[in-house]
Design an enzyme around this catalytic site. Structure first.
Site, short mmCIF file in Angstrom:
data_model
loop_
_atom_site.label_atom_id
_atom_site.label_comp_id
_atom_site.label_asym_id
_atom_site.label_seq_id
_atom_site.Cartn_x
_atom_site.Cartn_y
_atom_site.Cartn_z
N TYR A 1 3.84 18.59 11.59
CA TYR A 1 4.87 17.62 12.01
C TYR A 1 6.25 18.23 12.14
O TYR A 1 7.21 17.50 12.39
CB TYR A 1 4.99 16.49 10.99
CG TYR A 1 3.71 15.90 10.47
CD1 TYR A 1 2.87 15.15 11.31
CD2 TYR A 1 3.33 16.06 9.15
CE1 TYR A 1 1.70 14.59 10.83
CE2 TYR A 1 2.16 15.50 8.66
CZ TYR A 1 1.35 14.77 9.51
OH TYR A 1 0.19 14.23 9.01
N GLU B 1 0.84 -1.21 0.00
CA GLU B 1 0.00 0.00 0.00
C GLU B 1 0.87 1.25 0.00
O GLU B 1 0.76 2.10 0.89
CB GLU B 1 -0.90 0.00 1.25
CG GLU B 1 -1.81 -1.20 1.37
CD GLU B 1 -2.58 -1.24 2.70
OE1 GLU B 1 -2.34 -0.37 3.58
OE2 GLU B 1 -3.41 -2.14 2.86
N PRO B 2 1.75 1.40 -0.99
CA PRO B 2 2.63 2.58 -0.97
C PRO B 2 1.89 3.85 -1.33
O PRO B 2 1.02 3.84 -2.21
CB PRO B 2 3.66 2.24 -2.07
CG PRO B 2 2.89 1.40 -3.04
CD PRO B 2 1.93 0.58 -2.20
N GLY B 3 2.20 4.92 -0.66
CA GLY B 3 1.61 6.22 -0.99
C GLY B 3 2.71 7.21 -1.30
O GLY B 3 3.02 7.50 -2.46
N ARG B 4 3.37 7.66 -0.24
CA ARG B 4 4.38 8.72 -0.36
C ARG B 4 5.48 8.39 -1.38
O ARG B 4 5.90 9.26 -2.14
CB ARG B 4 5.00 8.91 1.02
CG ARG B 4 5.92 10.09 1.11
CD ARG B 4 6.65 10.11 2.47
NE ARG B 4 5.85 9.75 3.59
CZ ARG B 4 5.31 10.62 4.45
NH1 ARG B 4 5.49 11.91 4.30
NH2 ARG B 4 4.59 10.20 5.47
N CYS C 1 -3.47 33.66 9.61
CA CYS C 1 -3.33 34.33 10.90
C CYS C 1 -3.05 33.33 12.02
O CYS C 1 -3.89 33.10 12.89
CB CYS C 1 -4.57 35.15 11.18
SG CYS C 1 -4.76 36.40 9.92
#
Ligand code: LLP
Length: 417
Positions: free
Chosen positions: A316, A273-276, A342
């Site tokens: 993060y 399940e690779p994403g990045r 803001c």
């Protein structure tokens, strides 16, 4: 490898100067490179060519329909975590038998939708969810194919917000209750056990936590086989990291080799399940400098992209390289790159040495293809950015810039004033 390179001191995406693109579509804009996406998906997928496997791209990283369509055309499936992601995946033409559904909080509507579509399997995160899915499958007169997401209790050594496979995490079923949960699953009339699943975290830069998790799952599969429960799919989740700065994560081929070594004697189809790793370095966020401002303590570069466009630095403390789109000078200055929102937490970089820039200059915030646009919001009533896909020297708008009108479209003023 990615296709964002300088030619004659100008930053290009493939064969298109980003300056030209920014002039035509405006800023802030997300820009993705078709060649890079294609290359990253293919390299990952082909690294496992020697075994039966399915690469289920993790939609949450970047859910634009055009990207999903590209991965579908390359034989990919998807990992989804909501009805909305299932809707997108089906719209982009991902076949249901290539869809796995994770997430701790699936609702009845979402479960029904997935059952009706006939997805490959649900990755179940609790025994209550297991029972709920069994009962919905009963109502709909079908059987739900499932894997149990097991929490292997390994430390992925990444940011605590994106580590998911440790004991204290909300995800998955504890390894020591897994056998009992499988036993319960097989007693349910509308459940078909398909596999074992885990996902230990994101942006991992070492291989060993993946191997540790895999060993634990293999031991579990052996125990399940001994109980007469056969496992056809082993889903190892996503999590492979990318270089944002100085990190040196394993190449997908090295990751694959380490995994393949552990698979001897196992006859499951592997799911990833690779994403990045697929989309992260295939995208940049282009922003324009509005103003510069010097205070006693700091040099600020105020740009037209804010934390609503890219929240990773604020949320993060993530590092994203920032590069000028036209290199004009070698002279550098240490600056904070901040947005128009803001909030003091609205920054893209702190204390960063950048070539000296002034109002009107364009900057590229690199490695923004994953968890960039998908985590963006309308905070401060800022329309979400346009998304553009570049192929060669041409570009395609794959999501229009929102308008002010778009932002209020779903609102209503009741007749009570
Ligand atoms: N599978 C599951 C079940 C997941 O929860 C995730 C990510 C993935 C696969 C894909 O992981 P990847 O290959 O992209 O590491 N917003 C954070 C990342 C959150 C990851 C959540 N789960 C960030 O911007 O760093």
């Amino acid at each position: 490898m990615h296709h964002f390179q300088y030619k004659n001191e100008e930053l290009y995406c493939e064969d298109l100067p980003l300056r030209k693109l920014a002039e035509e579509v405006g800023t802030p804009c997300y820009v993705y490179s078709h060649s890079t996406l294609h290359h990253h998906f293919s390299v990952f997928d082909q690294s496992f060519a020697s075994i039966p496997h399915l690469t289920c791209y993790s939609v949450k990283a970047n859910s634009n329909l055009a990207l999903l369509k590209l991965f579908a055309s390359l034989g990919g499936g998807v990992d989804i975590v909501s009805g909305g992601e299932l809707f997108r995946a089906r719209k982009a033409g991902i076949p249901p038998e290539r869809i796995v559904y994770s997430g701790v909080g699936k609702t009845v509507d979402e479960i029904d939708f997935a059952l009706k579509e006939g997805i490959l399997m649900f990755n179940i995160e609790s025994t209550e969810e297991l029972k709920a899915i069994n009962s919905r499958a009963g109502v709909l007169g079908c059987r739900a194919r499932v894997a149990l997401r097991v929490n292997p209790d390994v430390d992925p050594k990444t940011h605590p917000y994106i580590s998911t496979g440790m004991k204290k995490s909300k995800f998955g079923i504890a390894a020591d209750s897994a056998l009992q949960a499988y036993d319960e699953a097989r007693s349910l009339d509308h459940i078909e056990i398909m596999g074992v699943d885990c996902h230990i975290g994101s942006q991992l830069t070492e291989i060993s936590p993946f191997v540790d998790a895999l060993r634990r799952l293999r031991a579990l599969i052996d125990q399940l086989n001994a109980m007469g429960i056969s496992i056809r799919y082993l889903d190892l989740g996503g999590g492979l990291g990318i270089p944002y700065d100085q990190e040196a994560p394993p190449h997908p081929r090295d990751y694959a080799q380490a995994i393949l070594q552990e698979l001897q004697g196992l006859s499951c189809t592997l799911i990833f399940e690779p994403g990045r790793v697929i989309v992260g370095n295939a995208g940049v966020l282009v922003t324009r400098v509005l103003y510069t401002k010097k205070t006693e303590m700091k040099n600020f570069v105020i740009v037209d992209a804010g934390m609503n466009d890219l929240i990773r630095p604020s949320l993060y403390g993530s590092y994203h390289q920032i590069q000028p789109i036209q290199k004009r000078t070698a002279e550098t200055q240490v600056v904070d790159v901040v947005g128009p929102i803001c909030e003091s937490g609205d920054f893209l970089a702190h204390d960063r040495a950048l070539p000296v820039v002034g109002g009107g200059d364009l900057l590229a915030v690199m490695s923004a293809g994953a968890y960039g646009f998908t985590m963006s919001s309308n905070y401060n009533s800022r329309p979400r950015a346009v998304e553009v896909l570049v192929k060669g020297d041409r570009y395609h708008i794959i999501r229009k810039r929102e308008s002010w009108e778009d932002m209020v479209r779903l609102e209503a003023i009741p007749d009570i004033f």
